[in-house]
Write a protein that holds these residues in place. Structure first.
Motif, PDB file in Angstrom:
ATOM      1  N   ARG A 452     105.070  62.134 133.742  1.00 11.44           N
ATOM      2  CA  ARG A 452     104.267  61.330 134.678  1.00 11.44           C
ATOM      3  C   ARG A 452     105.146  60.592 135.682  1.00 11.44           C
ATOM      4  O   ARG A 452     104.852  60.550 136.868  1.00 11.44           O
ATOM      5  CB  ARG A 452     103.428  60.303 133.908  1.00 11.44           C
ATOM      6  CG  ARG A 452     102.256  60.872 133.153  1.00 11.44           C
ATOM      7  CD  ARG A 452     101.262  59.762 132.789  1.00 11.44           C
ATOM      8  NE  ARG A 452     101.915  58.604 132.197  1.00 11.44           N
ATOM      9  CZ  ARG A 452     102.098  58.422 130.892  1.00 11.44           C
ATOM     10  NH1 ARG A 452     101.682  59.355 130.036  1.00 11.44           N
ATOM     11  NH2 ARG A 452     102.687  57.346 130.427  1.00 11.44           N
ATOM     12  N   GLU A 453     106.255  60.023 135.199  1.00 16.15           N
ATOM     13  CA  GLU A 453     107.113  59.206 136.053  1.00 16.15           C
ATOM     14  C   GLU A 453     108.238  60.012 136.695  1.00 16.15           C
ATOM     15  O   GLU A 453     109.014  59.458 137.477  1.00 16.15           O
ATOM     16  CB  GLU A 453     107.698  58.057 135.233  1.00 16.15           C
ATOM     17  CG  GLU A 453     106.619  57.148 134.641  1.00 16.15           C
ATOM     18  CD  GLU A 453     107.207  56.087 133.733  1.00 16.15           C
ATOM     19  OE1 GLU A 453     108.455  56.007 133.630  1.00 16.15           O
ATOM     20  OE2 GLU A 453     106.427  55.334 133.112  1.00 16.15           O
ATOM     21  N   ALA A 454     108.364  61.304 136.327  1.00 17.32           N
ATOM     22  CA  ALA A 454     109.390  62.188 136.895  1.00 17.32           C
ATOM     23  C   ALA A 454     110.785  61.586 136.756  1.00 17.32           C
ATOM     24  O   ALA A 454     111.561  61.510 137.708  1.00 17.32           O
ATOM     25  CB  ALA A 454     109.089  62.496 138.358  1.00 17.32           C
ATOM     26  N   ARG A 455     111.131  61.185 135.531  1.00 20.19           N
ATOM     27  CA  ARG A 455     112.449  60.607 135.263  1.00 20.19           C
ATOM     28  C   ARG A 455     112.869  60.943 133.838  1.00 20.19           C
ATOM     29  O   ARG A 455     112.045  61.361 133.006  1.00 20.19           O
ATOM     30  CB  ARG A 455     112.440  59.088 135.458  1.00 20.19           C
ATOM     31  CG  ARG A 455     111.571  58.327 134.454  1.00 20.19           C
ATOM     32  CD  ARG A 455     111.572  56.841 134.735  1.00 20.19           C
ATOM     33  NE  ARG A 455     110.777  56.095 133.771  1.00 20.19           N
ATOM     34  CZ  ARG A 455     111.290  55.577 132.635  1.00 20.19           C
ATOM     35  NH1 ARG A 455     112.571  55.743 132.349  1.00 20.19           N
ATOM     36  NH2 ARG A 455     110.517  54.901 131.812  1.00 20.19           N
ATOM     37  N   ILE A 456     114.154  60.771 133.566  1.00 22.76           N
ATOM     38  CA  ILE A 456     114.696  61.032 132.229  1.00 22.76           C
ATOM     39  C   ILE A 456     114.342  59.862 131.318  1.00 22.76           C
ATOM     40  O   ILE A 456     114.589  58.699 131.655  1.00 22.76           O
ATOM     41  CB  ILE A 456     116.221  61.231 132.289  1.00 22.76           C
ATOM     42  CG1 ILE A 456     116.560  62.407 133.201  1.00 22.76           C
ATOM     43  CG2 ILE A 456     116.800  61.444 130.907  1.00 22.76           C
ATOM     44  CD1 ILE A 456     118.042  62.620 133.402  1.00 22.76           C
ATOM     45  N   SER A 487     116.249  61.431 120.893  1.00 21.60           N
ATOM     46  CA  SER A 487     115.955  62.535 121.804  1.00 21.60           C
ATOM     47  C   SER A 487     116.032  62.042 123.241  1.00 21.60           C
ATOM     48  O   SER A 487     115.977  60.837 123.509  1.00 21.60           O
ATOM     49  CB  SER A 487     114.566  63.125 121.531  1.00 21.60           C
ATOM     50  OG  SER A 487     113.561  62.159 121.771  1.00 21.60           O
ATOM     51  N   VAL A 488     116.157  63.005 124.154  1.00 14.11           N
ATOM     52  CA  VAL A 488     116.165  62.735 125.594  1.00 14.11           C
ATOM     53  C   VAL A 488     115.261  63.772 126.242  1.00 14.11           C
ATOM     54  O   VAL A 488     115.438  64.973 126.019  1.00 14.11           O
ATOM     55  CB  VAL A 488     117.588  62.805 126.186  1.00 14.11           C
ATOM     56  CG1 VAL A 488     117.538  62.595 127.695  1.00 14.11           C
ATOM     57  CG2 VAL A 488     118.497  61.779 125.531  1.00 14.11           C
ATOM     58  N   THR A 489     114.306  63.318 127.051  1.00 15.94           N
ATOM     59  CA  THR A 489     113.361  64.213 127.718  1.00 15.94           C
ATOM     60  C   THR A 489     113.667  64.254 129.206  1.00 15.94           C
ATOM     61  O   THR A 489     113.788  63.209 129.847  1.00 15.94           O
ATOM     62  CB  THR A 489     111.914  63.747 127.501  1.00 15.94           C
ATOM     63  OG1 THR A 489     111.649  63.701 126.098  1.00 15.94           O
ATOM     64  CG2 THR A 489     110.930  64.702 128.166  1.00 15.94           C
TER      65      THR A 489
END
Length: 541
Positions: A452-456, A487-489
């Motif tokens: 939604r926020e287009a960030r890592i 985790s990292v998305t």
């Protein structure tokens, strides 16, 4: 005036000029009372690290001091400290043992040497003595730095060069020259240019290691050579390239472990190189023990040490100062190339896999139709699987992909990496079968928030990426399966629209910033390729 010409004055004594470093040491001995001797050890230390010594110096028998690697935060710059250091057994003293005078010599903000002195008085030093010591330390540091710069700038003369001799010298009898031992030719800095050419042609870490191996053979007498590259996410060695000599002792040297991981001294301290000696047991009939001189040079980029180059030699004199500096220069030239291979996971060529093709500008496309063995066109699944493989090469063995389902306004499972923990994760969640889904408007899910926020978005627990499909207890079982919950998305944005997400983990430790940046580049490459595919499909429709 006699017609016979000038004659040599009988009794004339030629006094050689005292070297600058030794002259400053003599000034120190004359300025400080109760100082019987002084010596200088070069920093970073090498096997020929003792620059000069004057007077009685029992500490030169102590290898702990002559090979001392002095960190910058240990002693103040150009300030001497007196220590009750034990006297080596080779020295014999009458009365009370002397005290060790030690000072870190700094010139223009760089540590150039360590001053060692023999102080036979145990009374506190007066203010005048300390001022004389401080001034002498500054003079000695300047002399040591100047000698190093002169040695690097002025190469030794050619062996066949002869100095012009005067008429007086021609009349003197020529002494019989004794045969000199064979010396190794002095290495030249021209080898750096050859190394640059070899590095430019190498395509993986193994080829880079071969270039460095050939360079070390030209620079010094290397009995063993190795390059270690650290893991992107874990404190361990991910790849090691090792070469030993053909003789029996060198082969035995290669079997014995040398610490070249992230915890070794060279990787933990900000030094250009680290030199130390160790003993190696040779397993033959005689059961001999030989001393090995080890040189370790860290490889760093952007302030992070990511690997270590190790060179070992049986040569008794070890490495000269010029060899140390030349090896360090070659490693600094090769470091960016090794960093690139480490980020892309290209350690060695894999049989059966196509080699990466060079990037071609869009204005000059490759003539694919003219090639008889041209590979088949890639589809979306090929791009996504390649993304997971590149993540595995970067150190993320557990990773999975989620795709946007517009009809259900949710993120649905797509693909999972090939790791063992990833297969267990897939079995528990049903990622590859599409059973695992996360609503896009889920407020507390890290994957949905990243899209939604287009960030890592990082997450500390598995519950942050599995809710609401799982409760807390089920998420803890996932952490046990994967041996970690962090985790990292990274969102997958194709042509300005959210197409899915790449989830790195779950894993035990937080990845480094450089590892995440490398994976973000992989995601951007996949997004560009997917955008080109979908654009071609729209034009064809």
């Amino acid at each position: 005036m006699s017609a016979e010409g000038p004659s040599v004055t009988p009794g004339l004594t030629v006094v050689p000029i005292t070297p600058p470093v030794e002259a400053t040491l003599r000034i120190l001995l004359n300025s400080v009372p109760f100082l019987m001797g002084a010596a200088i050890v070069r920093q970073p230390p090498g096997t020929d690290g003792v620059v000069a010594a004057v007077g009685r110096m029992p500490w030169l028998h102590d290898r702990r001091l002559t090979t001392l690697q002095l960190p910058d935060d240990t002693l103040p710059s150009n300030r001497a400290v007196a220590l009750d250091w034990p006297v080596p057994f080779q020295a014999e003293w009458v009365g009370a043992p002397p005290r060790l005078l030690i000072s870190r010599l700094v010139f223009q903000g760089r540590t150039v040497g360590v001053l060692l002195g023999t102080l036979i008085n145990r009374d506190p030093m007066t203010q005048q003595t300390r001022e004389a010591l401080d001034l002498s330390c500054e003079l000695i540091a300047s002399a040591v730095a100047g000698e190093s710069a002169y040695a690097m700038a002025a190469p030794p003369p050619a062996p066949d060069a002869e100095a012009e001799s005067g008429s007086a010298q021609q009349e003197l009898p020529t002494p019989i020259a004794e045969p000199e031992p064979e010396r190794r030719p002095t290495p030249s800095f021209d080898v750096v240019d050859e190394v640059r050419k070899g590095l430019a042609a190498a395509g993986e870490a193994r080829s880079l290691g071969r270039v460095l191996r050939d360079a070390m053979s030209a620079i010094t007498d290397a009995s063993a050579f190795s390059v270690s590259l650290f893991h992107l996410a874990r404190p361990e060695v991910a790849y090691r390239y090792k070469v030993v000599g053909s003789d029996r002792d060198s082969a035995e040297l290669g079997r014995q472990h040398v610490d070249d991981g992230p915890a070794c001294y060279a990787a933990r301290h900000d030094r250009r190189w680290h030199v130390f000696a160790r003993e190696v047991a040779i397993r033959d009939v005689e059961a001999r023990v030989r001393e090995v001189i080890v040189l370790q040079v860290p490889m760093a980029t952007a302030g992070e040490v990511f690997g270590v180059v190790t060179v070992q030699t049986f040569r008794a004199e070890g490495f000269t100062d010029q060899e140390l500096r030349l090896v360090a220069t070659v490693v600094e030239v090769a470091a960016p190339h090794f960093a690139q291979m480490r980020m892309t996971g290209r350690y060695q060529p894999v049989p059966g896999e196509p080699q990466p093709t060079p990037i071609v500008p869009a204005a000059t496309p490759q003539p694919v139709a003219a090639q008889p063995n041209a590979p088949a066109a890639r589809d979306v699944e090929d791009v996504l699987r390649d993304l997971l493989k590149r993540c595995a090469g970067a150190g993320f063995s557990t990773a999975f992909l989620m795709g946007v389902d517009p009809g259900a306004a949710a993120l649905r499972g797509e693909l999972v990496s090939d790791g063992e923990a990833a297969r267990e994760l897939d079995y528990a969640l049903g990622i590859s079968s599409g059973k695992f889904a996360v609503p896009l408007d889920e407020r507390y899910n890290a994957i949905a928030r990243a899209v939604r926020e287009a960030r890592i978005v990082p997450a500390p627990t598995a519950f942050e990426i599995t809710r609401p499909a799982m409760d807390v207890e089920q998420a803890r079982s996932i952490e046990k399966l994967t041996r970690g919950g962090r985790s990292v998305t990274l969102p997958l944005i194709v042509s300005g629209e959210a197409a899915g997400a790449l989830v790195l983990g779950p894993m035990a430790d937080d990845p480094s910033f450089f590892a995440i940046e490398a994976v973000r580049g992989y995601v951007d490459d996949a997004a560009k390729e997917l955008g080109a595919m979908w654009g071609d499909q729209k034009q064809g429709a």
